[in-house]
Design a protein around this motif. Structure first.
Motif, PDB file in Angstrom:
ATOM      1  N   ASN A1281     -11.935 -15.143   0.997  1.00 50.47           N
ATOM      2  CA  ASN A1281     -12.272 -16.453   1.545  1.00 50.47           C
ATOM      3  C   ASN A1281     -11.795 -16.496   2.995  1.00 50.47           C
ATOM      4  OD1 ASN A1281      -9.436 -17.066   1.408  1.00 50.47           O
ATOM      5  ND2 ASN A1281      -9.727 -17.543  -0.770  1.00 50.47           N
ATOM      6  N   ALA A1282     -11.625 -17.703   3.522  1.00 50.62           N
ATOM      7  CA  ALA A1282     -11.273 -17.842   4.925  1.00 50.62           C
ATOM      8  C   ALA A1282      -9.833 -17.442   5.213  1.00 50.62           C
ATOM      9  CB  ALA A1282     -11.503 -19.279   5.381  1.00 50.62           C
ATOM     10  N   SER A1283      -8.973 -17.352   4.175  1.00 42.99           N
ATOM     11  CA  SER A1283      -7.561 -17.077   4.440  1.00 42.99           C
ATOM     12  C   SER A1283      -6.991 -15.984   3.567  1.00 42.99           C
ATOM     13  CB  SER A1283      -6.736 -18.361   4.231  1.00 42.99           C
ATOM     14  OG  SER A1283      -6.840 -18.792   2.871  1.00 42.99           O
ATOM     15  N   ALA A1284      -7.814 -15.273   2.793  1.00 41.47           N
ATOM     16  CA  ALA A1284      -7.279 -14.280   1.869  1.00 41.47           C
ATOM     17  C   ALA A1284      -8.237 -13.095   1.771  1.00 41.47           C
ATOM     18  CB  ALA A1284      -7.051 -14.874   0.488  1.00 41.47           C
ATOM     19  N   VAL A1285      -7.631 -11.903   1.563  1.00 37.21           N
ATOM     20  CA  VAL A1285      -8.391 -10.685   1.321  1.00 37.21           C
ATOM     21  C   VAL A1285      -7.740  -9.971   0.144  1.00 37.21           C
ATOM     22  CG1 VAL A1285      -9.101 -10.403   3.715  1.00 37.21           C
ATOM     23  CG2 VAL A1285      -6.992  -9.320   2.931  1.00 37.21           C
ATOM     24  N   GLU A1286      -8.496  -9.095  -0.472  1.00 33.71           N
ATOM     25  CA  GLU A1286      -7.953  -8.245  -1.521  1.00 33.71           C
ATOM     26  C   GLU A1286      -7.941  -6.809  -1.015  1.00 33.71           C
ATOM     27  OE1 GLU A1286      -8.423  -7.969  -6.250  1.00 33.71           O
ATOM     28  OE2 GLU A1286     -10.215  -7.347  -5.155  1.00 33.71           O
ATOM     29  N   VAL A1287      -6.762  -6.164  -1.071  1.00 30.55           N
ATOM     30  CA  VAL A1287      -6.589  -4.787  -0.647  1.00 30.55           C
ATOM     31  C   VAL A1287      -6.506  -3.922  -1.895  1.00 30.55           C
ATOM     32  CG1 VAL A1287      -5.168  -3.176   0.657  1.00 30.55           C
ATOM     33  CG2 VAL A1287      -5.368  -5.548   1.415  1.00 30.55           C
ATOM     34  N   THR A1288      -7.365  -2.911  -1.972  1.00 34.10           N
ATOM     35  CA  THR A1288      -7.334  -1.972  -3.104  1.00 34.10           C
ATOM     36  C   THR A1288      -7.182  -0.563  -2.576  1.00 34.10           C
ATOM     37  OG1 THR A1288      -9.726  -1.716  -3.116  1.00 34.10           O
ATOM     38  CG2 THR A1288      -8.810  -3.452  -4.500  1.00 34.10           C
ATOM     39  N   TRP A1289      -6.610   0.297  -3.400  1.00 33.99           N
ATOM     40  CA  TRP A1289      -6.408   1.695  -3.028  1.00 33.99           C
ATOM     41  C   TRP A1289      -6.271   2.515  -4.296  1.00 33.99           C
ATOM     42  CZ3 TRP A1289      -2.878  -2.177  -2.805  1.00 33.99           C
ATOM     43  CH2 TRP A1289      -1.694  -2.025  -3.554  1.00 33.99           C
ATOM     44  N   THR A1290      -6.296   3.809  -4.156  1.00 34.65           N
ATOM     45  CA  THR A1290      -6.011   4.706  -5.272  1.00 34.65           C
ATOM     46  C   THR A1290      -4.669   5.360  -5.006  1.00 34.65           C
ATOM     47  OG1 THR A1290      -7.232   6.474  -4.177  1.00 34.65           O
ATOM     48  CG2 THR A1290      -8.428   5.170  -5.794  1.00 34.65           C
ATOM     49  N   PRO A1291      -3.836   5.480  -6.042  1.00 35.24           N
ATOM     50  CA  PRO A1291      -2.519   6.087  -5.850  1.00 35.24           C
ATOM     51  C   PRO A1291      -2.657   7.532  -5.384  1.00 35.24           C
ATOM     52  CG  PRO A1291      -2.636   4.959  -7.970  1.00 35.24           C
ATOM     53  CD  PRO A1291      -4.036   5.020  -7.442  1.00 35.24           C
ATOM     54  N   PRO A1292      -1.590   8.093  -4.823  1.00 34.19           N
ATOM     55  CA  PRO A1292      -1.619   9.510  -4.439  1.00 34.19           C
ATOM     56  C   PRO A1292      -1.932  10.390  -5.640  1.00 34.19           C
ATOM     57  CG  PRO A1292       0.312   8.428  -3.509  1.00 34.19           C
ATOM     58  CD  PRO A1292      -0.311   7.448  -4.455  1.00 34.19           C
ATOM     59  N   VAL A1293      -2.445  11.558  -5.387  1.00 31.27           N
ATOM     60  CA  VAL A1293      -2.866  12.449  -6.472  1.00 31.27           C
ATOM     61  C   VAL A1293      -1.691  12.835  -7.353  1.00 31.27           C
ATOM     62  CG1 VAL A1293      -4.828  13.358  -5.220  1.00 31.27           C
ATOM     63  CG2 VAL A1293      -2.607  14.421  -4.908  1.00 31.27           C
ATOM     64  N   HIS A1294      -0.470  12.682  -6.864  1.00 29.92           N
ATOM     65  CA  HIS A1294       0.676  13.082  -7.660  1.00 29.92           C
ATOM     66  C   HIS A1294       1.811  12.087  -7.458  1.00 29.92           C
ATOM     67  CE1 HIS A1294       3.775  15.442  -9.556  1.00 29.92           C
ATOM     68  NE2 HIS A1294       4.488  15.408  -8.449  1.00 29.92           N
ATOM     69  N   LYS A1295       2.488  11.796  -8.545  1.00 33.74           N
ATOM     70  CA  LYS A1295       3.650  10.907  -8.477  1.00 33.74           C
ATOM     71  C   LYS A1295       4.853  11.723  -8.050  1.00 33.74           C
ATOM     72  CE  LYS A1295       6.330   7.551 -11.193  1.00 33.74           C
ATOM     73  NZ  LYS A1295       6.481   6.906 -12.512  1.00 33.74           N
ATOM     74  N   SER A1296       5.376  11.425  -6.854  1.00 28.72           N
ATOM     75  CA  SER A1296       6.463  12.214  -6.285  1.00 28.72           C
ATOM     76  C   SER A1296       7.829  11.626  -6.595  1.00 28.72           C
ATOM     77  CB  SER A1296       6.280  12.317  -4.763  1.00 28.72           C
ATOM     78  OG  SER A1296       5.053  12.896  -4.457  1.00 28.72           O
ATOM     79  N   GLY A1297       7.869  10.534  -7.387  1.00 27.38           N
ATOM     80  CA  GLY A1297       9.124   9.892  -7.733  1.00 27.38           C
ATOM     81  C   GLY A1297       8.888   8.411  -7.934  1.00 27.38           C
ATOM     82  N   PRO A1298       9.938   7.627  -8.248  1.00 28.57           N
ATOM     83  CA  PRO A1298       9.768   6.169  -8.324  1.00 28.57           C
ATOM     84  C   PRO A1298       9.226   5.669  -6.990  1.00 28.57           C
ATOM     85  CG  PRO A1298      11.907   6.855  -9.197  1.00 28.57           C
ATOM     86  CD  PRO A1298      11.321   8.054  -8.573  1.00 28.57           C
ATOM     87  N   MET A1299       8.137   4.917  -7.051  1.00 33.06           N
ATOM     88  CA  MET A1299       7.350   4.698  -5.840  1.00 33.06           C
ATOM     89  C   MET A1299       7.003   3.238  -5.670  1.00 33.06           C
ATOM     90  SD  MET A1299       3.789   6.646  -4.910  1.00 33.06           S
ATOM     91  CE  MET A1299       4.542   8.203  -5.299  1.00 33.06           C
ATOM     92  N   ASN A1300       6.898   2.801  -4.408  1.00 35.72           N
ATOM     93  CA  ASN A1300       6.266   1.526  -4.083  1.00 35.72           C
ATOM     94  C   ASN A1300       5.372   1.727  -2.873  1.00 35.72           C
ATOM     95  OD1 ASN A1300       7.875   1.308  -1.688  1.00 35.72           O
ATOM     96  ND2 ASN A1300       9.536   0.409  -2.874  1.00 35.72           N
ATOM     97  N   TYR A1301       4.591   0.694  -2.559  1.00 34.38           N
ATOM     98  CA  TYR A1301       3.640   0.775  -1.448  1.00 34.38           C
ATOM     99  C   TYR A1301       3.966  -0.327  -0.447  1.00 34.38           C
ATOM    100  CZ  TYR A1301       1.033   3.508  -4.870  1.00 34.38           C
ATOM    101  OH  TYR A1301       0.655   4.437  -5.793  1.00 34.38           O
ATOM    102  N   THR A1302       3.783  -0.011   0.821  1.00 37.40           N
ATOM    103  CA  THR A1302       3.949  -1.000   1.889  1.00 37.40           C
ATOM    104  C   THR A1302       2.611  -1.170   2.589  1.00 37.40           C
ATOM    105  OG1 THR A1302       6.266  -0.413   2.222  1.00 37.40           O
ATOM    106  CG2 THR A1302       5.150  -1.582   4.010  1.00 37.40           C
ATOM    107  N   ILE A1303       2.099  -2.426   2.538  1.00 33.70           N
ATOM    108  CA  ILE A1303       0.840  -2.732   3.220  1.00 33.70           C
ATOM    109  C   ILE A1303       1.200  -3.419   4.535  1.00 33.70           C
ATOM    110  CG2 ILE A1303      -1.349  -3.967   3.100  1.00 33.70           C
ATOM    111  CD1 ILE A1303      -1.018  -3.906   0.030  1.00 33.70           C
TER     112      ILE A1303
END
Length: 1556
Positions: A1281-1303
């Motif tokens: 809408n006028a004030s919101a977007v949805e960000v989507t992504w696919t995780p890395p091909v491999h889990k390298s440890g306990p992980m979070n994402y920064t947008i």
């Protein structure tokens, strides 16, 4: 039968003889005795069985049993030794006795074919019985296959195979048959024949190769009946099948074969016959012949060289073309330039190397094709030409010519129809191709026409057309067709002209310009009009000069025009220039020149005189204002009668022709003298009056006469100076004011030394007393010429005087240099002294070396009479002879060659000049003679230092002849005690006096010889050799060789140990003995036979260097045997393992993880406790949690190859690796498993591999460490809408440890900005997270996003959204700065201004604005139309109608996709203005505004509503002014200034009378 068995039989017989007989009346059983022989012993062959026989026998006759038979012992043994294993049973087979009713026995026993056996059977009661024996020779059959067949090694042209004799040879082996095939084709057959030696010795086998090539001539056989054979001269990278069959007397046995491929060669063979075939304008087919033989998987690399520019003959690499496959010998190379030269190179490559390069012979050129467009087509106007243009173009780019351009077609045609003739060339003009590639062509055109010009190139195809539009211009007229002079007088000219051939438009008139020289005289305009009846031009004249010319231009029927120009100057050249004038202005000029007639001249003016020299004067004058004819000037010259007398007499007349020749040179005058002059002008029609020079002039100075009384005086005791005296010239010969005198002097003959002279001269300032003297430097014993001359502004006549100076002792030579050196001579060069102080008689040369004098050389000279040149001869006072002549060149330089000197020696050369006063001052120089080839060193000696080094010493040569280097050749004995030597190395020693060197790196206890050579940069000496060879000292011996432990048949308590002495280069001395020791490899609970101290084995009896010893051991024990050789030192240990039990190895021990990273695991383990064979390596597998095999690692022992080859069947794994290790049976093994995924659970297994099988796996479960994550993927942003977007992504091909994402949310710095600033970071937890909604954004604003994954180890690289996103539009915010203001002098409109909403509140693309306001006459309106949107860079202004004296409120909305929020203005109160001015015709009903009148009154009818119109405000009062006009009343300039009712008094006060 051996000696021990015979001794046992003899002992039994003696015991039997001691049995006694009793006779007591009772039956007594006699004691048991030795049983007799068994009966019917025979051996039968079993049908089709060559490894077993059946033995038959019967028990003894009952009278010879001599007791109860308990069993029978059946034994058999071969009757001689064989060269293969023979099945025997010398201990015997126990056969239990059966009941007497069955006294017949048979047994099947294993045997070896074609062996002579002795079978023996004896019975046993309680004594061993008599033996029955039977000879039997077993039968033979065809051999079985060899027991094993392996490939030991391969090279590119050889295969080394190894086989083991058959398990079932079925007879004596006579040899082997080796059949070699390659790819199904028979290659060769090799017969390996063996002979059978006597006495059980070892077979000797030799090979006969039936092929045309030679293989190894000997088959190597080891103690384990292994045979090695080396097959050579094979083809590389070829599959061979090696089949081997054993041969006995029954022929060739069963075969066994193995397939192997020879190696690739290090460098592939090059292809041949590279050819190129041009296919088209852009492709070439390359073909070649492959090499005679394929040396590996082949790839061809073709380098395509493209010419850098057309016909440059230089090439650059364009591309590489790759062709895979040995037999693929053609390739199509495409994408080439048309009609372009190319070169090609080809290289064949295998994985191990590249062949040499094969180049195409010459170059190829691709075919022609249609050329490209020409370039730079443009049309240029030719200056002052309206009937032609110049067309320029360039040939196509060289890469687009596509062939040899033959010509170009240039065409042009008009683009529309014209009502007059137009010059065109639609067919085209053919322009031949040129080398410079730039073309220009002038073509005829018609002025002011639209043309289309086109050009195309042609090679053998037509190229595409390049077109250009061009409109020709219209221009100024061309020149008049003709211009002539019809008449002249002294003051007038009549001209005649014809109209232009190219008027380039309608002729409007002519412009006539009259010029005299460079001076403009006048301009005459001739204008013409077109009459209506006969369309004939009529002309009128306007003369812009101050004079009047003819008033009419006469025009005849041939369009000729006459005009008379008056008031001109006489005898003057005039240029008449006529130009035709059309609408484009003045056209091209045509001119003619004419001269008016002559008259009597005027007198010249301003006569001047300029003195040039001592004998000439230049006269100049100004001519008359105007030349009236060809003029001659007559000049009278007056000369002063005597110096400074001021009276003059006529000397001559000088004539000058030409009016403008206003100067003359009057020559032949006296120097420094006074003259006067006068001048008259004359033409053919008369003379002018005379003009005289004011005053007189004096001529310049000249060269003075000689000085007087010149003489020279000697200064006592001074050989370098004299004093010169003279007086000034006679005053009549001074010729000016004397300024100074010049005194010069120079030597009058040649001298062999420098002479002080001053030929240029010394300046002496003039003085009033007129007598002078000066002291000047000179050289002793020189004949001089002294000269003096005076100078006013010129050099005077010279006065001269001869004088000879005195002499003294000489100074040093001026220079001393060495011009050349050799090894034994020095050539010196010197220059005569600067101060010889007399005539030089010779030179003294002193030669010294160091502090030691060498020689003295006298160089004497005499003077010849004919050329006064000094000749020199040398006398050398040393015992050697030098050059007899001193060479002298023209520069007073002398050369002398001093010989018989020592080479490479420093000398000092001292030289003195000798004159009649003796030896003068010295000068010296130092120099070194050249190097020569050195003499050889002397007395070379060698001193042994150790087992690996020798010190060499020598004496140097008697004299050093250059920088010296010694080269020592080290000769090493080719083999121990061979007494022949080969060159090992050269040792270098620098420095003549460095006479010893330590030679290291020698073999221990080995003989060496040495020789030495001295060298300088110019050559080497002969060699000096050592008198005899030296031997280095002893050291610890190396390892013994071929250590082997062999099992003794049927003996479990002894082993036989074999070994050979060390290699001769590693014996390091005389081996005295060997220590053989052996120890058990594990701890045992029972006693074990060992020998830690070792068994001493002397070397003396066994000179053949091969040793064997039987040693006692304990059964079922693993041993390590060690042998050490001893000379004067203990040698290196050689070990060999013996395994009592062989088979599967045990599990590894202490398997542990030593360290872990995110991508690797470091492991260590110890070998199995029970290796059960030679540990050849380990097999390690890495599995993930799902059971998938990720890696298989084979860790192969590199120093265990003699024990066997590791063979492991691979599990299907993603990665297969090989690693190497050493001594795995004893040492700790470390291995780092790499290429692992981070934060992943792995199960790792390891198992030992020996020469029999693979051991059991040992497991270890480990997880790798956390790592920096990989980048996320597929970042998408969806606008919600006028004030919101949805960000989507696919995780890395491999889990390298306990992980979070920064947008990272980045917001544009402005609505339309392309730069972004960080807005916020949004954190999303969890590896599996893949979406997040971002809110709080600005409407219709640009945003960019990137995302990074994060673990405890760090951040991944960011993934950036491909481009910015734009949020949806929404309702715009309020406009800013809304303001209402009045318009000056306008009461019915207001000015409404506002600015855009704040940038962050526009919320979309603002297209327009809506204006609403309240009040009478207010109508909503839409303001503006912006595309794509309002730039908002200016304040918006709208002028809106209002009614005076009303209140208004204004609203403004910004409109984007939605109408924005309203902005309300303050309440605006419109003010009233003056009532609008109404014309009388509108107010008053009737025209004259009177409806009725009397003498004193008038009735007026008017429109009340119009009069009281409230458009400009409410009417407060209205009325009618009745005015009576007085005489000349005062009125306002603007009647509206008094037009209000309140200003009625202004009318009254200004003289208007009446009622108000």
């Amino acid at each position: 039968m051996n000696l021990g068995s015979r001794f046992c039989r003899f002992l039994l017989l003696l015991l039997a003889c001691t049995i006694q007989t009793f006779s007591d009346g009772k039956n007594h059983v006699t004691p048991a005795g030795t049983p007799g022989k068994v009966e019917n012993l025979h051996i039968d062959h079993i049908q089709d069985n060559f490894t077993s026989v059946e033995v038959f026998f019967s028990c003894q006759n009952e009278t010879e049993r001599h007791g109860d038979i308990k069993y029978y012992l059946l034994s058999y043994e071969a009757q001689r030794e064989h060269n293969h294993n023979v099945t025997e049973n010398t201990q015997g087979l126990n056969i239990l006795a059966e009941p007497e009713s069955n006294c017949n026995y048979s047994r099947v026993v294993p045997i070896t074919a074609q062996v002579h056996y002795m079978f023996s059977v004896r019975a046993f009661n309680k004594y061993n019985g008599t033996v029955s024996e039977k000879n039997y020779t077993t039968l033979t059959g065809a051999s079985g296959p060899v027991a094993s067949l392996d490939v030991l090694s391969t090279t590119a042209d050889s295969i080394s195979i190894q086989w083991t004799r058959p398990s079932l040879p079925n007879g004596n082996i006579l040899g082997y048959l080796i059949n070699v095939r390659s790819d199904g084709k028979h290659e060769r057959v090799i017969n390996v024949t063996c002979d059978q030696p006597w006495g059980g010795d070892k077979q000797n086998c030799k090979a006969t190769d039936t092929s045309n090539t030679k293989s190894a001539p000997v088959v190597l056989q080891d103690r384990n009946v292994l045979y090695d054979y080396y097959i050579e001269t094979l083809h590389s990278y070829t599959n061979y099948t090696i089949a081997i069959s054993c041969v006995n007397i029954n022929g060739t046995g069963e075969g066994r074969n193995i397939t192997v491929q020879t190696n690739m060669t290090a460098v592939a063979s090059p292809p041949k016959g590279l050819q190129a075939f041009v296919n088209s304008s852009s492709s070439v087919t390359l073909c070649w012949t492959p090499a005679d033989h394929q040396d590996g998987p082949t790839t061809y690399y073709i380098t395509v060289g493209e010419e850098t520019s057309l016909n440059s003959h230089t090439f650059q690499d364009k591309e590489y073309v790759t062709v895979s496959g040995f037999q693929n010998t053609c390739v199509l190379v495409e994408g080439l330039l048309s009609y372009w030269k190319y070169t090609f190179n080809i290289t064949a490559a295998t994985p191990v190397g590249n062949s040499s390069v094969v180049s195409l012979n010459g170059t190829v050129r691709t075919n022609e094709s249609a050329p490209g467009k020409v370039e730079n087509l443009h049309i240029a106007q030719i200056p002052d030409n309206f009937t032609s243009v110049e067309v320029f173009f360039s040939c196509p780019k060289e890469t687009e010519r596509h062939g040899d351009i033959q010509y170009y077609i240039l065409s042009y045609d008009a683009q529309r129809e014209h009502n007059h003739y137009v010059t065109e060339n639609p067919q085209g003009l053919n322009i031949s191709a040129q080398s410079n590639c730039n073309y220009s062509w002038v073509v005829p055109v018609t002025a002011q026409v639209d043309y289309m010009f086109s050009v195309h190139a042609f090679n053998k195809y037509n190229g595409p057309v390049f077109e250009k539009k061009y409109t020709t211009l219209t221009g100024a007229s061309g020149p008049v067709a003709s211009l002539d002079v019809s008449n002249t007088t002294a003051h007038s000219i009549t001209v005649r002209w014809t109209k232009p051939s190219l008027p380039n438009g309608n002729t409007l008139g002519y412009l006539m310009n009259v010029i005299s020289g460079d001076k403009h005289d006048r301009v005459i305009n001739v204008t013409c009009d077109q009459s209506t009846e006969d369309r004939k031009h009529e002309f009128k004249v306007v003369d812009t000069s101050n004079t009047k010319s003819a008033a009419v231009v006469n025009q005849d029927g041939n369009k000729q025009y006459d005009y008379n120009i008056t008031a001109l100057l006489s005898y003057t050249d005039y240029t008449i220039v006529i130009s035709c004038v059309n609408i484009n202005g003045t056209g091209e000029e045509r001119n003619t020149s004419v001269q008016t007639n002559m008259t009597v001249p005027s007198q010249p003016m301003v006569l001047q005189a300029f003195v040039n020299s001592s004998s000439s004067v230049t006269l100049c004058w100004t001519p008359a204002d105007h030349q009236d004819g060809p003029t001659t000037y007559y000049i009278k010259v007056g000369e002063e009668t005597s110096l400074n007398s001021h009276t003059f007499q006529e000397k001559e007349y000088v004539t000058v022709s030409g009016f403008h020749n206003t100067s003359v040179l009057v020559e032949g005058l006296r120097s420094y003298w006074n003259y006067n002059f006068s001048i008259t002008a004359a033409t053919p029609v008369g003379n002018s009056s005379v003009v005289s020079l004011e005053g007189n002039v004096r001529t310049n100075e000249s060269v003075p006469g000689k000085v007087e009384n010149l003489h020279i005086a000697q200064i006592p005791d001074n050989f370098t100076s004299v004093e010169v005296f003279f007086s000034c010239p006679n005053e009549t010969k001074r010729h000016g004011d004397i300024q100074y005198y010049t005194l010069s002097y120079d030597a009058q003959g040649e001298y062999n030394h420098n002479v002080t002279e001053n030929p240029q001269g010394l300046n002496i300032s003039a003085e009033s007393n007129c007598n002078y003297s000066r002291v000047v430097p000179v050289t002793a014993q020189v004949d001089y010429m002294f000269s003096v001359h005076a100078f006013n502004i010129y050099n005077g006549t010279v006065s001269e005087k001869n004088y000879i100076t005195l002499t003294g002792a000489s100074g040093p030579v001026a220079s001393l240099d060495v011009s050349n050196t050799t090894a034994h001579s020095i050539t010196v060069r010197w220059t005569k002294p600067s101060l010889p102080n007399g005539n030089i008689l010779g030179y003294l040369i002193n030669v010294t070396s160091g502090d030691k004098p060498d020689r003295v050389i006298n160089v004497t000279c005499y003077r010849s009479t004919e050329d006064r040149k000094h000749e020199f001869k040398a006398v050398d006072t040393s015992n050697t002879k030098s050059a007899a002549v001193v060479n002298q060149d023209g520069n007073k330089q002398y050369d002398y060659n001093i010989t018989a000197l020592l080479s490479y020696t420093d000398y000092t050369i001292v030289i003195y000049c000798v004159n009649i006063n003796g030896t003068g001052e010295e000068r010296n120089t130092s120099v070194q003679t050249n190097m020569t080839v050195p003499s050889q060193p002397k007395v070379l000696q060698a001193f042994v230092n150790s087992s690996s080094s020798v010190t060499l010493c020598w004496t140097p040569a008697d004299h050093q002849v250059g920088p010296t280097t010694y080269y020592i050749k080290v000769g090493e004995e080719t083999s121990l005690n061979s007494h022949t030597f080969q060159e090992k190395e050269y040792v270098t020693v620098s420095g003549f006096h460095n006479t010893f060197v330590l030679v290291e790196g020698l073999r221990s206890y080995w003989k060496y010889n040495f020789s030495i050579t001295a060298a300088t940069p110019v050559g080497n000496s002969s060699a000096e050799s050592l008198n005899e060879a030296v031997r280095t000292d002893e050291s610890a011996p190396g390892k013994v060789e071929n250590l082997l432990i062999a099992q003794i048949s049927d003996n479990f308590t002894s082993l036989e140990v074999f070994f050979s002495c060390p290699n001769e280069t590693e014996r390091h001395g005389d081996i005295k003995y060997y220590i053989l020791s052996y120890v058990a490899q594990v701890e045992y609970t029972n006693n074990v036979t060992e020998n830690h101290q070792g068994l001493n084995i002397s070397t003396r009896p066994e000179s053949n260097c091969n040793y064997a010893r039987v040693v006692p051991v304990t059964a079922d024990v693993n041993y390590m045997f060690s042998v050490v050789a001893h000379d004067s030192y203990a040698g290196n240990e050689t070990t060999e393992y013996y395994f009592a039990n062989v088979g599967q190895p045990g599990s590894v021990s202490d398997f542990t993880n030593t360290s872990t990273t995110s991508s690797s695991i470091s492991l260590s383990w110890k070998p199995p406790r029970f290796p059960n064979g030679f540990i050849l390596g380990y097999v390690l597998y890495v599995h993930t949690e799902d059971g998938a095999c990720q890696q298989a690692v084979h860790i192969v022992c590199t120093d265990c190859q003699s024990h066997g080859t590791i063979r492991v069947g691979d599990e299907m794994c993603r990665i297969s690796r090989h690693a190497s290790g050493q001594r795995p049976e004893t040492s700790l093994t470390n291995y780092n498993v790499t290429s692992l995924l981070s934060f992943t659970n792995y199960t790792i297994t390891v198992a030992a591999v020996n020469n029999f099988s693979i051991g059991n796996n040992v497991f270890l479960a480990i997880r790798t460490d956390t790592d920096v994550p990989a980048i996320p993927g597929n970042l998408f942003v969806t606008v919600l809408n006028a004030s919101a977007v949805e960000v989507t992504w696919t995780p890395p091909v491999h889990k390298s440890g306990p992980m979070n994402y920064t947008i990272l949310v980045q917001q544009a710095t402005g609505r339309q900005s392309s730069t972004f600033e960080n807005m916020e970071n949004v954190t999303v937890n969890g590896y599996d997270s893949s979406e997040r909604t971002i809110e709080g954004l600005l409407s219709s604003w640009r945003y960019m996003f990137n995302i990074t994954a994060r673990t405890a180890k760090g951040d991944s690289l960011p993934v950036v959204s491909g481009s910015y996103i734009l949020t949806q539009e929404s309702k715009p915010g309020e406009v800013q700065n809304l303001n209402v203001s009045s318009i000056p002098d306008n009461f019915t409109a207001v000015n409404l201004t506002w600015d855009c909403p704040k940038e962050r509140e526009r919320n979309g693309f603002i297209k327009n604005y809506t204006i609403q306001y309240s009040g009478p006459g207010a109508v909503p309106m839409v303001y503006g139309h912006y595309e794509p949107e309002d730039p908002c860079d200016n304040t918006h202004t709208a002028i809106l109608p209002v009614r005076p004296e009303h209140n208004y409120t204004f609203k403004v909305f910004a409109n984007a996709a939605y109408q924005g929020s309203q902005r309300l203005s303050h309440v605006y109160n419109s003010v009233a203005s003056r009532p609008s001015l109404k014309p009388a015709s509108d107010i008053f009903v009737s025209t004259n505004a009177l409806t009725s009148s009397t003498d004193t009154s008038v009735t007026v009818t008017f429109n009340v509503h119009l009069l009281t119109d409230t458009s400009n405000g409410e009417i407060i009062a209205a009325g009618i002014l009745v005015l009576k006009n007085q005489d000349e009343p005062k009125r306002p300039d603007d009647l509206r200034a008094w037009n209000t009712w309140n200003n009625w008094y202004k009318w009254r006060e200004n003289g208007f009378k009446g009622s108000y």
